[in-house]
Design a protein around this motif. Structure first.
Motif, PDB file in Angstrom:
ATOM      1  N   ARG A 165     -78.721 -38.518 -74.776  1.00 25.65           N
ATOM      2  CA  ARG A 165     -77.379 -38.058 -75.171  1.00 25.65           C
ATOM      3  C   ARG A 165     -77.426 -36.565 -75.517  1.00 25.65           C
ATOM      4  O   ARG A 165     -76.482 -35.833 -75.257  1.00 25.65           O
ATOM      5  N   MET A 166     -78.549 -36.129 -76.084  1.00 23.61           N
ATOM      6  CA  MET A 166     -78.671 -34.708 -76.454  1.00 23.61           C
ATOM      7  C   MET A 166     -78.634 -33.825 -75.203  1.00 23.61           C
ATOM      8  O   MET A 166     -78.032 -32.754 -75.204  1.00 23.61           O
ATOM      9  N   ARG A 167     -79.288 -34.287 -74.121  1.00 25.53           N
ATOM     10  CA  ARG A 167     -79.256 -33.516 -72.877  1.00 25.53           C
ATOM     11  C   ARG A 167     -77.844 -33.443 -72.338  1.00 25.53           C
ATOM     12  O   ARG A 167     -77.400 -32.404 -71.835  1.00 25.53           O
ATOM     13  N   GLU A 168     -77.115 -34.538 -72.479  1.00 25.81           N
ATOM     14  CA  GLU A 168     -75.727 -34.568 -72.010  1.00 25.81           C
ATOM     15  C   GLU A 168     -74.887 -33.538 -72.765  1.00 25.81           C
ATOM     16  O   GLU A 168     -74.041 -32.863 -72.180  1.00 25.81           O
ATOM     17  N   VAL A 169     -75.157 -33.398 -74.082  1.00 24.15           N
ATOM     18  CA  VAL A 169     -74.436 -32.402 -74.871  1.00 24.15           C
ATOM     19  C   VAL A 169     -74.758 -30.998 -74.352  1.00 24.15           C
ATOM     20  O   VAL A 169     -73.873 -30.144 -74.226  1.00 24.15           O
ATOM     21  N   LEU A 170     -76.029 -30.778 -73.988  1.00 18.04           N
ATOM     22  CA  LEU A 170     -76.427 -29.444 -73.510  1.00 18.04           C
ATOM     23  C   LEU A 170     -75.926 -29.143 -72.103  1.00 18.04           C
ATOM     24  O   LEU A 170     -75.455 -28.056 -71.813  1.00 18.04           O
ATOM     25  N   LEU A 171     -76.061 -30.134 -71.220  1.00 20.34           N
ATOM     26  CA  LEU A 171     -75.893 -29.853 -69.784  1.00 20.34           C
ATOM     27  C   LEU A 171     -74.727 -30.565 -69.128  1.00 20.34           C
ATOM     28  O   LEU A 171     -74.449 -30.342 -67.954  1.00 20.34           O
ATOM     29  N   GLY A 172     -74.086 -31.458 -69.879  1.00 19.88           N
ATOM     30  CA  GLY A 172     -73.054 -32.281 -69.249  1.00 19.88           C
ATOM     31  C   GLY A 172     -73.707 -33.457 -68.545  1.00 19.88           C
ATOM     32  O   GLY A 172     -74.938 -33.551 -68.490  1.00 19.88           O
ATOM     33  N   PRO A 173     -72.886 -34.380 -67.990  1.00 24.75           N
ATOM     34  CA  PRO A 173     -73.468 -35.573 -67.388  1.00 24.75           C
ATOM     35  C   PRO A 173     -74.265 -35.233 -66.126  1.00 24.75           C
ATOM     36  O   PRO A 173     -73.751 -34.595 -65.223  1.00 24.75           O
ATOM     37  N   ASP A 174     -75.540 -35.585 -66.104  1.00 20.44           N
ATOM     38  CA  ASP A 174     -76.403 -35.367 -64.947  1.00 20.44           C
ATOM     39  C   ASP A 174     -77.588 -36.312 -65.113  1.00 20.44           C
ATOM     40  O   ASP A 174     -78.684 -35.914 -65.461  1.00 20.44           O
ATOM     41  N   GLU A 175     -77.318 -37.602 -64.917  1.00 19.32           N
ATOM     42  CA  GLU A 175     -78.302 -38.644 -65.201  1.00 19.32           C
ATOM     43  C   GLU A 175     -79.479 -38.585 -64.235  1.00 19.32           C
ATOM     44  O   GLU A 175     -79.291 -38.324 -63.043  1.00 19.32           O
ATOM     45  N   PRO A 176     -80.705 -38.864 -64.724  1.00 18.09           N
ATOM     46  CA  PRO A 176     -81.816 -39.070 -63.794  1.00 18.09           C
ATOM     47  C   PRO A 176     -81.471 -40.166 -62.794  1.00 18.09           C
ATOM     48  O   PRO A 176     -80.740 -41.097 -63.121  1.00 18.09           O
ATOM     49  N   GLN A 177     -81.975 -40.027 -61.582  1.00 18.87           N
ATOM     50  CA  GLN A 177     -81.628 -40.960 -60.511  1.00 18.87           C
ATOM     51  C   GLN A 177     -82.632 -42.102 -60.426  1.00 18.87           C
ATOM     52  O   GLN A 177     -83.824 -41.882 -60.633  1.00 18.87           O
ATOM     53  N   PHE A 178     -82.135 -43.298 -60.069  1.00 16.76           N
ATOM     54  CA  PHE A 178     -83.035 -44.410 -59.759  1.00 16.76           C
ATOM     55  C   PHE A 178     -83.871 -43.995 -58.549  1.00 16.76           C
ATOM     56  O   PHE A 178     -83.341 -43.545 -57.538  1.00 16.76           O
ATOM     57  N   SER A 179     -85.196 -44.150 -58.656  1.00 15.84           N
ATOM     58  CA  SER A 179     -86.093 -43.608 -57.629  1.00 15.84           C
ATOM     59  C   SER A 179     -86.259 -44.527 -56.425  1.00 15.84           C
ATOM     60  O   SER A 179     -86.961 -44.178 -55.481  1.00 15.84           O
ATOM     61  N   GLY A 180     -85.673 -45.751 -56.489  1.00 16.80           N
ATOM     62  CA  GLY A 180     -85.897 -46.706 -55.401  1.00 16.80           C
ATOM     63  C   GLY A 180     -87.172 -47.513 -55.610  1.00 16.80           C
ATOM     64  O   GLY A 180     -87.620 -48.220 -54.707  1.00 16.80           O
ATOM     65  N   GLN A 181     -87.753 -47.389 -56.815  1.00 17.79           N
ATOM     66  CA  GLN A 181     -88.962 -48.170 -57.119  1.00 17.79           C
ATOM     67  C   GLN A 181     -88.779 -48.870 -58.457  1.00 17.79           C
ATOM     68  O   GLN A 181     -88.165 -48.317 -59.379  1.00 17.79           O
ATOM     69  N   VAL A 182     -89.349 -50.072 -58.538  1.00 23.50           N
ATOM     70  CA  VAL A 182     -89.309 -50.813 -59.800  1.00 23.50           C
ATOM     71  C   VAL A 182     -90.737 -51.121 -60.243  1.00 23.50           C
ATOM     72  O   VAL A 182     -91.660 -51.148 -59.428  1.00 23.50           O
ATOM     73  N   ALA A 183     -90.865 -51.352 -61.551  1.00 19.26           N
ATOM     74  CA  ALA A 183     -92.172 -51.716 -62.122  1.00 19.26           C
ATOM     75  C   ALA A 183     -92.031 -53.059 -62.823  1.00 19.26           C
ATOM     76  O   ALA A 183     -91.112 -53.242 -63.620  1.00 19.26           O
ATOM     77  N   TYR A 184     -92.924 -53.988 -62.502  1.00 18.82           N
ATOM     78  CA  TYR A 184     -93.068 -55.190 -63.324  1.00 18.82           C
ATOM     79  C   TYR A 184     -94.128 -54.872 -64.368  1.00 18.82           C
ATOM     80  O   TYR A 184     -95.175 -54.280 -64.031  1.00 18.82           O
ATOM     81  N   ARG A 185     -93.852 -55.253 -65.611  1.00 22.48           N
ATOM     82  CA  ARG A 185     -94.823 -54.984 -66.678  1.00 22.48           C
ATOM     83  C   ARG A 185     -95.075 -56.274 -67.448  1.00 22.48           C
ATOM     84  O   ARG A 185     -94.124 -56.986 -67.796  1.00 22.48           O
ATOM     85  N   SER A 186     -96.331 -56.552 -67.769  1.00 22.61           N
ATOM     86  CA  SER A 186     -96.653 -57.774 -68.519  1.00 22.61           C
ATOM     87  C   SER A 186     -97.898 -57.560 -69.374  1.00 22.61           C
ATOM     88  O   SER A 186     -98.897 -57.026 -68.895  1.00 22.61           O
ATOM     89  N   VAL A 187     -97.804 -57.975 -70.638  1.00 25.50           N
ATOM     90  CA  VAL A 187     -98.975 -58.040 -71.525  1.00 25.50           C
ATOM     91  C   VAL A 187     -99.298 -59.510 -71.711  1.00 25.50           C
ATOM     92  O   VAL A 187     -98.391 -60.304 -71.966  1.00 25.50           O
ATOM     93  N   PHE A 188    -100.558 -59.883 -71.560  1.00 24.54           N
ATOM     94  CA  PHE A 188    -100.907 -61.301 -71.707  1.00 24.54           C
ATOM     95  C   PHE A 188    -102.368 -61.451 -72.171  1.00 24.54           C
ATOM     96  O   PHE A 188    -103.171 -60.519 -72.002  1.00 24.54           O
ATOM     97  N   PRO A 189    -102.705 -62.618 -72.749  1.00 23.76           N
ATOM     98  CA  PRO A 189    -104.089 -62.815 -73.203  1.00 23.76           C
ATOM     99  C   PRO A 189    -105.053 -62.829 -72.026  1.00 23.76           C
ATOM    100  O   PRO A 189    -104.806 -63.515 -71.024  1.00 23.76           O
ATOM    101  N   ALA A 190    -106.159 -62.104 -72.160  1.00 22.18           N
ATOM    102  CA  ALA A 190    -107.137 -62.029 -71.069  1.00 22.18           C
ATOM    103  C   ALA A 190    -107.707 -63.416 -70.759  1.00 22.18           C
ATOM    104  O   ALA A 190    -108.075 -63.698 -69.610  1.00 22.18           O
ATOM    105  N   ALA A 191    -107.740 -64.305 -71.781  1.00 25.52           N
ATOM    106  CA  ALA A 191    -108.316 -65.644 -71.590  1.00 25.52           C
ATOM    107  C   ALA A 191    -107.570 -66.424 -70.503  1.00 25.52           C
ATOM    108  O   ALA A 191    -108.149 -67.330 -69.882  1.00 25.52           O
ATOM    109  N   LEU A 192    -106.312 -66.074 -70.243  1.00 23.93           N
ATOM    110  CA  LEU A 192    -105.545 -66.798 -69.213  1.00 23.93           C
ATOM    111  C   LEU A 192    -106.181 -66.667 -67.832  1.00 23.93           C
ATOM    112  O   LEU A 192    -105.940 -67.493 -66.953  1.00 23.93           O
ATOM    113  N   LEU A 193    -106.978 -65.613 -67.634  1.00 25.99           N
ATOM    114  CA  LEU A 193    -107.571 -65.403 -66.306  1.00 25.99           C
ATOM    115  C   LEU A 193    -108.838 -66.242 -66.101  1.00 25.99           C
ATOM    116  O   LEU A 193    -109.398 -66.260 -65.004  1.00 25.99           O
TER     117      LEU A 193
END
Ligand code: FAD
Length: 381
Positions: A165-193
């Motif tokens: 929001r602070m950047r918007e106050v400085l520069l006006g609306p100019d949102e970072p763009q979706f890059s066309g890539q997604v990340a799956y993220r997971s934390v889990f107990p190592a014992a599961l492997l």
């Protein structure tokens, strides 16, 4: 003006905001952090802390605790997605300690955030304070919060992340763009492997247009973090992350090496994240407002350097405020001058997505000590 006189407000109690608060408080400044979250939770993610970031933690005084919490990886191993051929086998943790004087670390992001939180005075942070407006004109900057309350400060540091929001106050609306890539993220107990599962502390699998990275995040090696990147045409959600569909993740890595299949099939849950990118923003400060971290240079996560850049920013901004305590605008100009080329280089290199793929020459990133870099002044360029 006395050194301790300016009241400094930090908007955002994330990794960069808390580091800035700790560093400024240690220099005697009066600092208050406003964070929109009602509480901090140990959200599921791991994070790499390069030696360049760890040097700032040494200055804050929490490096030893972080080293005791996480893993200093034996090796970084890159493998080809299908046949598992080793592309790079790089000694990283102890090598960093020998070469740069501090370890390379991998930790749970929540544990790291908690160590930073411990480093600031508890009364200097207010939770549940979402900044909606800021008026930078006049003898002080005026902050307005979603709950109707207000605050004033002499300097406002916008550390409010990729959708700032602070950047918007400085520069006006100019949102970072979706890059066309997604990340799956997971934390889990190592014992599961399973008991027979063995791997180096950090292994990255490289496909043509996708990656699968898995690493240990606790000293006891009992918790693991998995993070992927793969193409997706659109991001239809209003939030940056959504609960991840495991079938979707497994389908994205079907055909990868059996070890990847095994980890993907045993991983119990995941979140899915949009990855954002933007060319460097031209303006980082105006009047009493200055930005740091993802707010001014969002980057793709392929070097594991986003938090490191936010925390280096915090250290450089502290140096510049100290160097010019009565003239904030000059301090901010110095800060921009001393940060922009480094963060732009890291943004550009991250975008290439080849970091530690099949060769390793990381001195320019890991060997940088933000506290020791000679300050560049405008008239000395
Ligand atoms: P953040 O840490 O995002 O903090 C912003 C804070 O501001 C948040 O707490 C938010 O709640 C608060 N906020 C937002 N708006 C407001 C408001 N209006 N009012 C009050 N508070 C507000 N980096 C690494 O260095 N190593 C890694 O291994 C790594 N892995 C990554 C993996 C993935 C998949 C992704 C997506 C990123 C990764 N990063 C990594 C990048 C790193 O997480 C970010 O670059 C870093 O968190 C940026 O710090 P920041 O302080 O700028 O923002």
């Amino acid at each position: 003006m006395a050194k301790s006189a300016p009241r400094i407000a930090i908007v955002g109690g994330g990794l960069g905001g808390l580091a800035a608060a700790a560093l400024l408080q240690a220099e005697g400044y009066s600092v208050h952090v406003y964070e929109q979250a009602q509480t901090f939770t140990r959200l599921g993610a791991g994070i790499h802390l390069g030696p360049n970031l760890m040097k700032v933690l040494q200055r804050i005084g929490i490096a030893t605790r972080v080293i005791e919490t996480g893993v200093s990886p034996d090796r970084w191993v890159s493998r080809k997605w299908d046949d598992g051929r080793v592309l790079l086998d790089f000694e990283i943790g102890e090598r960093a300690a020998r070469r740069y004087g501090v370890n390379y670390m991998m930790v749970h992001r929540g544990d790291f955030h908690a160590r930073l939180f411990d480093a600031i005075r508890p009364e200097s942070i207010s939770l549940g304070k979402r900044v909606v407006e800021i008026d930078p004109i006049g003898s002080a900057a005026k902050l307005a919060f979603e709950d109707g309350s207000k605050a004033e400060a002499d300097i406002v540091i916008g550390a409010d992340g990729v959708r700032s929001r602070m950047r918007e106050v400085l520069l006006g609306p100019d949102e970072p763009q979706f890059s066309g890539q997604v990340a799956y993220r997971s934390v889990f107990p190592a014992a599961l492997l399973g008991r027979d599962f063995k791997m180096a502390d950090c292994v990255k699998w490289w496909g043509e247009d996708r990656i699968f990275l898995v690493y240990y995040i606790t000293r006891a090696h009992d918790e693991m973090f998995l993070v992927t990147a793969s193409p997706q045409a659109e991001w239809p959600h209003p939030t940056s992350s959504v609960p991840g569909d495991l079938d979707g993740m497994r389908a994205a890595f079907a055909g990868f090496h059996p070890e990847v299949q095994r980890i993907a099939s045993l991983c119990p849950q995941a979140t899915k994240w949009a990855m954002y990118d933007h060319e460097p923003f031209p303006l980082w400060s105006r009047g009493r407002i200055v930005l740091l971290g993802d707010a001014c240079h969002p980057m793709l996560p392929f070097m594991g350097q986003g938090a490191a850049m936010a925390i280096e920013d915090a250290a450089m901004l502290t140096r510049c405020i100290k160097a010019s305590p009565t003239d904030f605008e000059f301090a901010f100009q110095l800060y921009e001058l001393n940060r922009k080329s480094r963060t732009a280089s890291i943004q550009e290199e991250s975008r290439k997505n080849v970091w530690l793929k099949d060769s390793a020459d990381p001195d320019w990133v890991f060997g940088y000590d933000v506290n020791e870099e000679p300050l560049i002044y405008p008239d000395k360029r």
